[in-house]
Design a protein around this motif. Structure first.
Motif, PDB file in Angstrom:
ATOM      1  N   ASP A 195       0.851  -1.186   0.000  1.00  0.00           N
ATOM      2  CA  ASP A 195       0.000   0.000   0.000  1.00  0.00           C
ATOM      3  C   ASP A 195       0.890   1.240   0.000  1.00  0.00           C
ATOM      4  O   ASP A 195       2.043   1.193   0.432  1.00  0.00           O
ATOM      5  N   ALA A 196       0.307   2.346  -0.498  1.00  0.00           N
ATOM      6  CA  ALA A 196       1.077   3.589  -0.572  1.00  0.00           C
ATOM      7  C   ALA A 196       0.856   4.456   0.666  1.00  0.00           C
ATOM      8  O   ALA A 196       1.616   5.392   0.911  1.00  0.00           O
ATOM      9  N   ASN A 197      -0.192   4.155   1.430  1.00  0.00           N
ATOM     10  CA  ASN A 197      -0.535   4.989   2.583  1.00  0.00           C
ATOM     11  C   ASN A 197       0.336   4.608   3.789  1.00  0.00           C
ATOM     12  O   ASN A 197       0.243   3.478   4.283  1.00  0.00           O
ATOM     13  N   PRO A 198       1.156   5.571   4.264  1.00  0.00           N
ATOM     14  CA  PRO A 198       2.057   5.250   5.389  1.00  0.00           C
ATOM     15  C   PRO A 198       1.308   4.696   6.604  1.00  0.00           C
ATOM     16  O   PRO A 198       1.879   3.909   7.368  1.00  0.00           O
TER      17      PRO A 198
ATOM     18  N   ILE B  15      -6.365  -0.689  -6.277  1.00  0.00           N
ATOM     19  CA  ILE B  15      -6.200   0.727  -5.937  1.00  0.00           C
ATOM     20  C   ILE B  15      -7.222   1.530  -6.743  1.00  0.00           C
ATOM     21  O   ILE B  15      -7.805   1.038  -7.708  1.00  0.00           O
ATOM     22  N   PRO B  16      -7.439   2.806  -6.371  1.00  0.00           N
ATOM     23  CA  PRO B  16      -8.366   3.634  -7.150  1.00  0.00           C
ATOM     24  C   PRO B  16      -7.844   3.854  -8.571  1.00  0.00           C
ATOM     25  O   PRO B  16      -6.678   3.614  -8.865  1.00  0.00           O
ATOM     26  N   LYS B  17      -8.760   4.341  -9.400  1.00  0.00           N
ATOM     27  CA  LYS B  17      -8.442   4.618 -10.812  1.00  0.00           C
ATOM     28  C   LYS B  17      -7.221   5.537 -10.951  1.00  0.00           C
ATOM     29  O   LYS B  17      -6.343   5.288 -11.755  1.00  0.00           O
TER      30      LYS B  17
ATOM     31  N   LEU C 158     -17.307  -5.359 -10.678  1.00  0.00           N
ATOM     32  CA  LEU C 158     -18.579  -5.750 -10.055  1.00  0.00           C
ATOM     33  C   LEU C 158     -19.686  -4.780 -10.446  1.00  0.00           C
ATOM     34  O   LEU C 158     -20.842  -5.169 -10.564  1.00  0.00           O
ATOM     35  N   THR C 159     -19.330  -3.527 -10.644  1.00  0.00           N
ATOM     36  CA  THR C 159     -20.353  -2.531 -11.003  1.00  0.00           C
ATOM     37  C   THR C 159     -20.975  -2.861 -12.358  1.00  0.00           C
ATOM     38  O   THR C 159     -22.197  -2.784 -12.520  1.00  0.00           O
ATOM     39  N   GLU C 160     -20.124  -3.265 -13.314  1.00  0.00           N
ATOM     40  CA  GLU C 160     -20.669  -3.630 -14.632  1.00  0.00           C
ATOM     41  C   GLU C 160     -21.628  -4.813 -14.496  1.00  0.00           C
ATOM     42  O   GLU C 160     -22.685  -4.861 -15.128  1.00  0.00           O
TER      43      GLU C 160
HETATM   44  P1  NAI Z   1      -9.949   1.772  -0.385  1.00  0.00           P
HETATM   45  O1  NAI Z   1      -9.795   3.253  -0.386  1.00  0.00           O
HETATM   46  O2  NAI Z   1     -10.512   1.110   0.813  1.00  0.00           O
HETATM   47  O3  NAI Z   1      -8.526   1.092  -0.685  1.00  0.00           O
HETATM   48  C1  NAI Z   1      -7.643   1.522  -1.671  1.00  0.00           C
HETATM   49  C2  NAI Z   1      -6.224   1.375  -1.116  1.00  0.00           C
HETATM   50  O4  NAI Z   1      -5.303   1.590  -2.175  1.00  0.00           O
HETATM   51  C3  NAI Z   1      -5.915   2.368  -0.012  1.00  0.00           C
HETATM   52  O5  NAI Z   1      -5.426   1.694   1.114  1.00  0.00           O
HETATM   53  C4  NAI Z   1      -4.859   3.283  -0.640  1.00  0.00           C
HETATM   54  O6  NAI Z   1      -3.924   3.757   0.295  1.00  0.00           O
HETATM   55  C5  NAI Z   1      -4.216   2.360  -1.652  1.00  0.00           C
HETATM   56  N1  NAI Z   1      -3.597   3.030  -2.782  1.00  0.00           N
HETATM   57  C6  NAI Z   1      -4.059   4.069  -3.498  1.00  0.00           C
HETATM   58  N2  NAI Z   1      -3.197   4.362  -4.503  1.00  0.00           N
HETATM   59  C7  NAI Z   1      -2.184   3.480  -4.418  1.00  0.00           C
HETATM   60  C8  NAI Z   1      -0.990   3.251  -5.166  1.00  0.00           C
HETATM   61  N3  NAI Z   1      -0.698   4.000  -6.233  1.00  0.00           N
HETATM   62  N4  NAI Z   1      -0.184   2.269  -4.793  1.00  0.00           N
HETATM   63  C9  NAI Z   1      -0.467   1.494  -3.727  1.00  0.00           C
HETATM   64  N5  NAI Z   1      -1.568   1.653  -2.962  1.00  0.00           N
HETATM   65  C10 NAI Z   1      -2.417   2.624  -3.317  1.00  0.00           C
HETATM   66  O7  NAI Z   1     -10.795   1.454  -1.677  1.00  0.00           O
HETATM   67  P2  NAI Z   1     -11.582   0.095  -2.005  1.00  0.00           P
HETATM   68  O8  NAI Z   1     -12.985   0.242  -1.604  1.00  0.00           O
HETATM   69  O9  NAI Z   1     -10.815  -1.068  -1.516  1.00  0.00           O
HETATM   70  O10 NAI Z   1     -11.530   0.136  -3.608  1.00  0.00           O
HETATM   71  C11 NAI Z   1     -10.280   0.002  -4.255  1.00  0.00           C
HETATM   72  C12 NAI Z   1     -10.451   0.081  -5.754  1.00  0.00           C
HETATM   73  O11 NAI Z   1     -11.232  -0.998  -6.194  1.00  0.00           O
HETATM   74  C13 NAI Z   1     -11.208   1.319  -6.273  1.00  0.00           C
HETATM   75  O12 NAI Z   1     -10.629   1.673  -7.506  1.00  0.00           O
HETATM   76  C14 NAI Z   1     -12.606   0.865  -6.485  1.00  0.00           C
HETATM   77  O13 NAI Z   1     -13.219   1.614  -7.479  1.00  0.00           O
HETATM   78  C15 NAI Z   1     -12.318  -0.514  -6.947  1.00  0.00           C
HETATM   79  N6  NAI Z   1     -13.414  -1.462  -6.755  1.00  0.00           N
HETATM   80  C16 NAI Z   1     -13.605  -2.290  -7.793  1.00  0.00           C
HETATM   81  C17 NAI Z   1     -14.546  -3.269  -7.732  1.00  0.00           C
HETATM   82  C18 NAI Z   1     -14.642  -4.156  -8.905  1.00  0.00           C
HETATM   83  O14 NAI Z   1     -15.539  -4.963  -9.006  1.00  0.00           O
HETATM   84  N7  NAI Z   1     -13.759  -4.037  -9.835  1.00  0.00           N
HETATM   85  C19 NAI Z   1     -15.403  -3.445  -6.573  1.00  0.00           C
HETATM   86  C20 NAI Z   1     -15.089  -2.555  -5.504  1.00  0.00           C
HETATM   87  C21 NAI Z   1     -14.115  -1.591  -5.616  1.00  0.00           C
END
Ligand code: NAI
Length: 202
Positions: free
Chosen positions: A109-112, A146-148, A187-189
């Motif tokens: 993870d990137a978050n300290p 990770i987020p988009k 999952l959204t799709e």
């Molecule tokens: P979250 O905010 O709980 O976790 C994301 C984690 O990624 C955080 O701990 C953050 O510090 C870390 N992070 C962010 N940028 C980073 C990087 N460049 N390198 C390493 N770590 C990084 O978010 P959540 O709910 O776990 O969602 C994560 C991603 O998954 C989002 O993009 C969300 O849209 C996506 N998502 C996709 C689903 C799917 O079916 N494809 C379903 C649910 C979420």
């Protein structure tokens, strides 16, 4: 590709049959449980040399093993998971992937604030160390949770260090060279498809 997309489902149903000690099955019976037509099943499996015998049907274990081999499940994969948030933790906590031969070796993870926390047996590592870890641990697959924002940049780093496959959960179509395989999960799709089908039904 359409046939390949059906293979995991055949594999799952055949595994269920094996658990019930069922050793042989006709394409008609398989059709009744899987929901594809018998001719579709024969056609699908013929693509890989036709494992059935006229009048006998399919040997469940042989077919299960054969499909497993086609899917590459007769070997083990090392994976890392990047983004140890809600989704990443849920994936890391699921034991089924390891049982299927996909071993998560580390979480990043990137978050300290996240670095050093423990999820199962994993201590979350600093994502700055991803490259070194991949180089030193024969990592085949990166699971991206990770987020988009930042996802393409991360994919570029993974590509540069020779990753072979990316299981991408970030809602973005990643651009990678042809030799790197990306499988997107969204999952959204899937939820929107459910919504459409329910609307049609009404
Ligand atoms: P979250 O905010 O709980 O976790 C994301 C984690 O990624 C955080 O701990 C953050 O510090 C870390 N992070 C962010 N940028 C980073 C990087 N460049 N390198 C390493 N770590 C990084 O978010 P959540 O709910 O776990 O969602 C994560 C991603 O998954 C989002 O993009 C969300 O849209 C996506 N998502 C996709 C689903 C799917 O079916 N494809 C379903 C649910 C979420």
């Amino acid at each position: 590709m359409a046939v390949i997309r059906r293979l995991p489902k055949y594999h799952r149903y055949l595994g269920d049959l094996l658990d019930k000690d069922i050793q042989r099955i006709s394409s008609k019976e398989l059709s009744d449980i899987i929901g594809f037509t018998a001719s579709q099943i024969r056609q699908d499996l013929n693509n890989f040399g036709g494992f059935g015998q006229q009048g006998y049907g399919y040997n469940v274990e042989a077919l299960f093993n054969e499909i497993g081999k086609i899917l590459g499940l007769d070997r083990e994969y090392n994976a890392i998971l990047i983004g140890a948030g809600n989704l990443g933790q849920a994936i890391a906590n699921y034991s089924g992937f390891r049982k299927a031969g996909f071993e998560i070796k580390a979480l990043f993870d990137a978050n300290p604030k996240m670095i050093g926390l423990k999820i199962r047996e994993f201590e979350i590592l600093d994502s700055d160390d991803i490259e070194n870890f991949i180089k030193n641990n024969k990592i085949d697959i990166a699971i991206m949770c990770i987020p988009k924002n930042g996802a393409q940049e991360l994919a570029n780093r993974l590509v540069n260090v020779g990753i072979k496959g990316i299981w991408n959960f970030a809602p973005i179509d990643l651009e990678v060279p042809q030799q790197v395989i990306v499988e997107n999960v969204n999952l959204t799709e899937s939820l929107f498809t459910l919504s459409y089908l329910m609307k049609e039904e009404q």
